[in-house]
Design a protein around this motif. Structure first.
Motif, PDB file in Angstrom:
ATOM      1  N   LEU A 164       0.830  -1.200   0.000  1.00 11.80           N
ATOM      2  CA  LEU A 164       0.000   0.000   0.000  1.00 11.80           C
ATOM      3  C   LEU A 164       0.868   1.254   0.000  1.00 11.80           C
ATOM      4  N   LYS A 165       1.914   1.234   0.805  1.00 11.28           N
ATOM      5  CA  LYS A 165       2.821   2.378   0.846  1.00 11.28           C
ATOM      6  C   LYS A 165       3.497   2.584  -0.510  1.00 11.28           C
ATOM      7  N   PHE A 166       3.930   1.495  -1.125  1.00 12.79           N
ATOM      8  CA  PHE A 166       4.601   1.590  -2.426  1.00 12.79           C
ATOM      9  C   PHE A 166       3.698   2.253  -3.459  1.00 12.79           C
ATOM     10  N   PHE A 167       2.465   1.780  -3.565  1.00 13.84           N
ATOM     11  CA  PHE A 167       1.580   2.296  -4.608  1.00 13.84           C
ATOM     12  C   PHE A 167       1.109   3.720  -4.319  1.00 13.84           C
ATOM     13  N   VAL A 168       0.841   4.033  -3.074  1.00  9.18           N
ATOM     14  CA  VAL A 168       0.428   5.403  -2.753  1.00  9.18           C
ATOM     15  C   VAL A 168       1.575   6.377  -3.011  1.00  9.18           C
ATOM     16  N   VAL A 169       2.785   5.991  -2.636  1.00  6.38           N
ATOM     17  CA  VAL A 169       3.953   6.839  -2.902  1.00  6.38           C
ATOM     18  C   VAL A 169       4.108   7.079  -4.400  1.00  6.38           C
ATOM     19  N   HIS A 170       3.916   6.038  -5.195  1.00  5.08           N
ATOM     20  CA  HIS A 170       4.031   6.204  -6.643  1.00  5.08           C
ATOM     21  C   HIS A 170       2.880   7.043  -7.195  1.00  5.08           C
ATOM     22  N   GLY A 171       1.702   6.904  -6.625  1.00  5.93           N
ATOM     23  CA  GLY A 171       0.585   7.735  -7.062  1.00  5.93           C
ATOM     24  C   GLY A 171       0.842   9.209  -6.813  1.00  5.93           C
ATOM     25  N   VAL A 172       1.338   9.520  -5.623  1.00  9.23           N
ATOM     26  CA  VAL A 172       1.675  10.909  -5.298  1.00  9.23           C
ATOM     27  C   VAL A 172       2.801  11.401  -6.210  1.00  9.23           C
ATOM     28  N   ALA A 173       3.781  10.532  -6.466  1.00  7.99           N
ATOM     29  CA  ALA A 173       4.902  10.911  -7.334  1.00  7.99           C
ATOM     30  C   ALA A 173       4.433  11.200  -8.758  1.00  7.99           C
ATOM     31  N   VAL A 174       3.465  10.437  -9.242  1.00  8.41           N
ATOM     32  CA  VAL A 174       2.916  10.678 -10.585  1.00  8.41           C
ATOM     33  C   VAL A 174       2.273  12.062 -10.649  1.00  8.41           C
ATOM     34  N   VAL A 175       1.524  12.409  -9.612  1.00  7.79           N
ATOM     35  CA  VAL A 175       0.860  13.721  -9.572  1.00  7.79           C
ATOM     36  C   VAL A 175       1.891  14.846  -9.519  1.00  7.79           C
ATOM     37  N   LEU A 176       2.894  14.701  -8.657  1.00  2.00           N
ATOM     38  CA  LEU A 176       3.932  15.726  -8.546  1.00  2.00           C
ATOM     39  C   LEU A 176       4.747  15.827  -9.831  1.00  2.00           C
ATOM     40  N   GLU A 177       5.005  14.691 -10.450  1.00  2.00           N
ATOM     41  CA  GLU A 177       5.728  14.671 -11.720  1.00  2.00           C
ATOM     42  C   GLU A 177       4.974  15.459 -12.785  1.00  2.00           C
ATOM     43  N   LYS A 178       3.677  15.267 -12.834  1.00  2.00           N
ATOM     44  CA  LYS A 178       2.848  15.995 -13.791  1.00  2.00           C
ATOM     45  C   LYS A 178       2.895  17.493 -13.525  1.00  2.00           C
ATOM     46  N   LEU A 179       2.861  17.860 -12.265  1.00  2.00           N
ATOM     47  CA  LEU A 179       2.912  19.274 -11.889  1.00  2.00           C
ATOM     48  C   LEU A 179       4.239  19.902 -12.306  1.00  2.00           C
ATOM     49  N   VAL A 180       5.329  19.216 -12.001  1.00  2.00           N
ATOM     50  CA  VAL A 180       6.659  19.717 -12.365  1.00  2.00           C
ATOM     51  C   VAL A 180       6.797  19.813 -13.878  1.00  2.00           C
ATOM     52  N   SER A 181       6.278  18.811 -14.578  1.00  2.00           N
ATOM     53  CA  SER A 181       6.354  18.809 -16.042  1.00  2.00           C
ATOM     54  C   SER A 181       5.622  20.004 -16.645  1.00  2.00           C
ATOM     55  N   GLN A 182       4.462  20.322 -16.087  1.00  2.00           N
ATOM     56  CA  GLN A 182       3.693  21.458 -16.603  1.00  2.00           C
ATOM     57  C   GLN A 182       4.411  22.781 -16.370  1.00  2.00           C
ATOM     58  N   VAL A 183       5.205  22.842 -15.311  1.00  2.00           N
ATOM     59  CA  VAL A 183       5.946  24.072 -15.012  1.00  2.00           C
ATOM     60  C   VAL A 183       7.191  24.192 -15.887  1.00  2.00           C
ATOM     61  N   ILE A 184       7.890  23.068 -16.083  1.00  2.42           N
ATOM     62  CA  ILE A 184       9.185  23.101 -16.764  1.00  2.42           C
ATOM     63  C   ILE A 184       9.067  22.974 -18.282  1.00  2.42           C
ATOM     64  N   SER A 185       8.176  22.119 -18.757  1.00  8.25           N
ATOM     65  CA  SER A 185       8.108  21.807 -20.194  1.00  8.25           C
ATOM     66  C   SER A 185       7.982  23.020 -21.107  1.00  8.25           C
ATOM     67  N   PRO A 186       7.184  24.043 -20.760  1.00  7.54           N
ATOM     68  CA  PRO A 186       7.082  25.203 -21.653  1.00  7.54           C
ATOM     69  C   PRO A 186       8.406  25.920 -21.891  1.00  7.54           C
ATOM     70  N   HIS A 187       9.375  25.707 -21.003  1.00  4.82           N
ATOM     71  CA  HIS A 187      10.663  26.389 -21.128  1.00  4.82           C
ATOM     72  C   HIS A 187      11.716  25.536 -21.834  1.00  4.82           C
ATOM     73  N   ILE A 188      11.334  24.312 -22.234  1.00  2.00           N
ATOM     74  CA  ILE A 188      12.271  23.422 -22.930  1.00  2.00           C
ATOM     75  C   ILE A 188      11.902  23.373 -24.407  1.00  2.00           C
ATOM     76  N   PRO A 189      12.797  23.782 -25.293  1.00  2.27           N
ATOM     77  CA  PRO A 189      12.491  23.758 -26.734  1.00  2.27           C
ATOM     78  C   PRO A 189      12.136  22.352 -27.208  1.00  2.27           C
ATOM     79  N   ASP A 190      11.142  22.267 -28.062  1.00  2.00           N
ATOM     80  CA  ASP A 190      10.683  20.976 -28.574  1.00  2.00           C
ATOM     81  C   ASP A 190      11.484  20.583 -29.810  1.00  2.00           C
ATOM     82  N   LYS A 191      12.777  20.411 -29.628  1.00  2.00           N
ATOM     83  CA  LYS A 191      13.652  20.008 -30.724  1.00  2.00           C
ATOM     84  C   LYS A 191      14.902  19.366 -30.146  1.00  2.00           C
TER      85      LYS A 191
END
Length: 327
Positions: free
Chosen positions: A234-261
């Motif tokens: 349970l701890k493993f999967f919940v930790v990964h679930g939270v990590a997926v959400v945080l990963e998405k948040l970080v990606s939305q903040v950083i991705s616009p500043h990374i050239p798509d090439k």
């Protein structure tokens, strides 16, 4: 939710019947009919890979693995990589065998295809001169190479085994999302409702998956051994679930500043891959410890290649170095 819908979702964990129907009616789709026996070489190769890697793992006792986890990170990494590869191969041949059986019982054939949007054809999704070419995947790979994942979201939504994906979407995800959307809509600003709802729904899937794995452990380990590992899954999967959400948040903040090439996209993939592998390896003991207690890897081999593998390993120094203390 009607049981019929749940049943259909369970049946469609691998076969995308709705998409297949739409593609069959699409004039831009090019369909290739294949015999089910086309899958046999893939099934055989995946089975043999599973058996060989399983034979390697059987050289490890649970004491070897627990010791490596605590004191020998490199040895534990070997178990991690070999185990992941063996499970990948196992699910691959199981998925192909499932497809083979379904095709055999429904006339002996299945279809592959590709669809044209524009003037060109291709087997992969690609952009070229404003034309979009898309491969038709009516049969999803059961576990398509988890070590290729460049994000945790991609790992769990595509690269990890797909047995329960449709079920998790039908049972926890959509109901939780609907309920959360209705409830949070009363208290949060409109622009906050969707992301918060998505986060809660995502974590709910991981929570339910953790509960399922805990239940399996209760059955397999029994009342005397289970308390030692209670809550690990349970701890493993919940930790990964939270990590997926945080990963998405970080990606939305950083991705616009990374050239798509290139080389930026390549660097992004490398960093993403390193993040997924390191985080998964770091949290792996939470998932794996109960299975180590059961020496679950004994089930990965039918013993067909074990004698040959042991003999070869004893005669090959570098291969012997990968093996455990039982050889």
């Amino acid at each position: 939710m009607p049981w019929k819908q749940v049943e259909m979702d369970l049946m469609s964990s691998q076969y995308k019947y709705k998409q297949a129907k739409l593609d069959s009616e699409n004039k831009n789709a090019s369909i290739t009919v294949r015999s089910c026996f086309y899958l046999v070489p893939f099934i055989v190769v995946s089975f043999l890979v599973t058996d060989v890697l399983g034979a390697l793992l059987t050289t490890y006792s649970k004491e070897d693995v627990f010791y490596a986890e605590k004191y020998n990170g490199w040895r534990y990494l070997i178990v991690f990589v070999v185990g992941l590869s063996a499970v990948n191969a196992c699910f691959s041949y199981a998925g192909d065998l499932n497809q083979f059986t379904a095709a055999l019982l429904s006339g002996g054939t299945y279809v592959e295809g590709r669809i044209r949007i524009g003037r060109r054809w291709n087997d992969t999704a690609d952009h070229d001169n404003n034309n979009f070419m898309l491969r038709l995947e009516h049969w999803k790979p059961m576990m398509p190479y988890p070590y290729k994942a460049t994000s945790l979201a991609r790992l769990w939504s595509y690269h990890w085994h797909q047995c329960f994906r449709s079920f998790w979407l039908s049972v926890p995800y959509h109901p939780v999302r609907k309920f959360s959307n209705e409830l949070l809509g009363k208290y949060l600003p409109p622009n906050m409702v969707k992301p918060v709802t998505m986060a809660i729904s995502t974590i709910s899937v991981f929570f339910f998956s953790g509960c399922l794995h805990e239940y399996v452990n209760v059955i397999l380990l029994g009342p005397n051994t289970y308390p030692k590992y209670a809550g690990f899954e349970l701890k493993f999967f919940v930790v990964h679930g939270v990590a997926v959400v945080l990963e998405k948040l970080v990606s939305q903040v950083i991705s616009p500043h990374i050239p798509d090439k290139s080389p930026y996209t390549w660097m992004k993939s490398v960093v993403g891959w390193a993040w997924v592998m390191s985080f998964t390896f770091y949290t792996f003991p939470l998932f794996f410890s109960s299975f180590v207690e059961l020496e679950i890897w004994q089930e990965l081999t039918m013993g067909l290649t074990k004698e040959w593998f042991n003999k070869t390993a004893l005669e090959t120094p570098w291969l012997r170095a990968l093996c455990g203390g039982l050889l």
